[in-house]
Design an enzyme around this catalytic site. Structure first.
Site, PDB file in Angstrom:
ATOM      1  N   LYS A  55     -34.104 -46.226   6.394  1.00  0.00           N
ATOM      2  CA  LYS A  55     -33.404 -45.378   7.356  1.00  0.00           C
ATOM      3  C   LYS A  55     -34.349 -44.330   7.947  1.00  0.00           C
ATOM      4  CE  LYS A  55     -28.870 -45.934   5.170  1.00  0.00           C
ATOM      5  NZ  LYS A  55     -27.746 -45.270   4.463  1.00  0.00           N
ATOM      6  N   CYS A  75     -30.731 -40.914   3.154  1.00  0.00           N
ATOM      7  CA  CYS A  75     -30.135 -41.204   1.846  1.00  0.00           C
ATOM      8  C   CYS A  75     -29.362 -42.510   1.879  1.00  0.00           C
ATOM      9  CB  CYS A  75     -29.172 -40.093   1.418  1.00  0.00           C
ATOM     10  SG  CYS A  75     -29.847 -38.430   1.429  1.00  0.00           S
ATOM     11  N   ASP A  76     -29.211 -43.104   0.711  1.00  0.00           N
ATOM     12  CA  ASP A  76     -28.325 -44.257   0.574  1.00  0.00           C
ATOM     13  C   ASP A  76     -27.733 -44.251  -0.829  1.00  0.00           C
ATOM     14  OD1 ASP A  76     -27.621 -46.942   2.119  1.00  0.00           O
ATOM     15  OD2 ASP A  76     -27.759 -47.384  -0.021  1.00  0.00           O
ATOM     16  N   SER A  77     -26.445 -44.543  -0.913  1.00  0.00           N
ATOM     17  CA  SER A  77     -25.752 -44.488  -2.198  1.00  0.00           C
ATOM     18  C   SER A  77     -25.098 -45.815  -2.543  1.00  0.00           C
ATOM     19  CB  SER A  77     -24.670 -43.398  -2.177  1.00  0.00           C
ATOM     20  OG  SER A  77     -25.215 -42.131  -1.942  1.00  0.00           O
ATOM     21  N   GLY A 116     -30.383 -42.815  -3.327  1.00  0.00           N
ATOM     22  CA  GLY A 116     -31.800 -42.781  -2.994  1.00  0.00           C
ATOM     23  C   GLY A 116     -32.058 -41.771  -1.894  1.00  0.00           C
TER      24      GLY A 116
END
Length: 219
Positions: A55, A75-77, A116
């Site tokens: 991203k 971010c990534d969840s 992340g």
């Protein structure tokens, strides 16, 4: 120094806003399935960090041109659950049927919300520093009733969020508690973001909105 959030998530923006930062939002549009497929067989932690990096990379050209002196956070969840047949990483359900099946298995159990984070620092339009890491928080889910689950699914909220629940929205009614950083469950860990910013030479207090960080009266 401009602060750019590479995410369309209103929850992440709200967390930052409450913490004194009004981010510039630039949506990455990353194909998460394609990124995941290209990784082969990553660990859950490696997966969320790689997605966050993707991203940040996607918005990099535009940010460098538009905001030459800036810092980007992406971010990534995902939710890591063990349903009895081994750990499974789950992202956004996408459909009511998938969300229902997951909640039936999640109810009364615990999961680990992994987020992340990727930070990139730009100076004069050049990428000069990068940092990445992840945060993990244990989430304890309530024994939700069929009536409550039907009502929750009808709202549409759980369909487009990692793990099919929120902590800061309607889903908060069905979370018994968290062990770890609550802001990470919402989508961006403030403690980890502060550390990553520091690692690229940016003090978080320098990013707070002028005159808008104030003490809240007790009660």
């Amino acid at each position: 120094m401009r602060f750019v959030l590479a995410s369309a998530s209103p929850a992440r923006r709200a967390v930052l806003g409450a913490a004194g930062i009004d981010p510039i939002v630039r949506v990455s549009g990353v194909d998460e399935d394609a990124v995941t497929a290209a990784l082969g067989d990553p660990t859950p932690t490696d997966l969320v960090v790689a997605l966050a990096e993707a991203k940040a990379e996607a918005v990099r050209p535009g940010v460098a041109a538009e905001f030459p002196d800036s810092v980007v956070i992406a971010c990534d969840s995902m939710l890591l659950m063990d349903f009895g047949d081994g750990p499974e990483v789950v992202g956004k359900p996408g459909t009511v049927d998938i969300a229902r099946r997951r909640w039936k298995r999640m109810a009364g159990g615990t999961g680990e919300l992994l987020t992340g984070h990727a930070v990139e620092l730009f100076s004069g339009g050049e990428l000069v520093a990068r940092a990445k890491d992840s945060a993990a928080t244990t989430v304890r889910f309530a024994d939700i009733t069929d009536e409550e689950l039907d009502a929750y699914l009808t709202t549409g909220e759980p369909l487009a969020v990692a793990g099919g629940f929120t902590l800061d929205g309607l889903g908060g009614w069905f979370v018994e508690g968290v062990d770890g950083d609550p802001s990470s469950v919402i989508g961006i860990s403030l403690p980890l973001t502060r550390k990553l910013l520091a690692s690229v030479g940016v003090g978080v207090v320098t990013l707070w909105r002028d005159q808008e960080v104030r003490a809240h009266p007790a009660g």
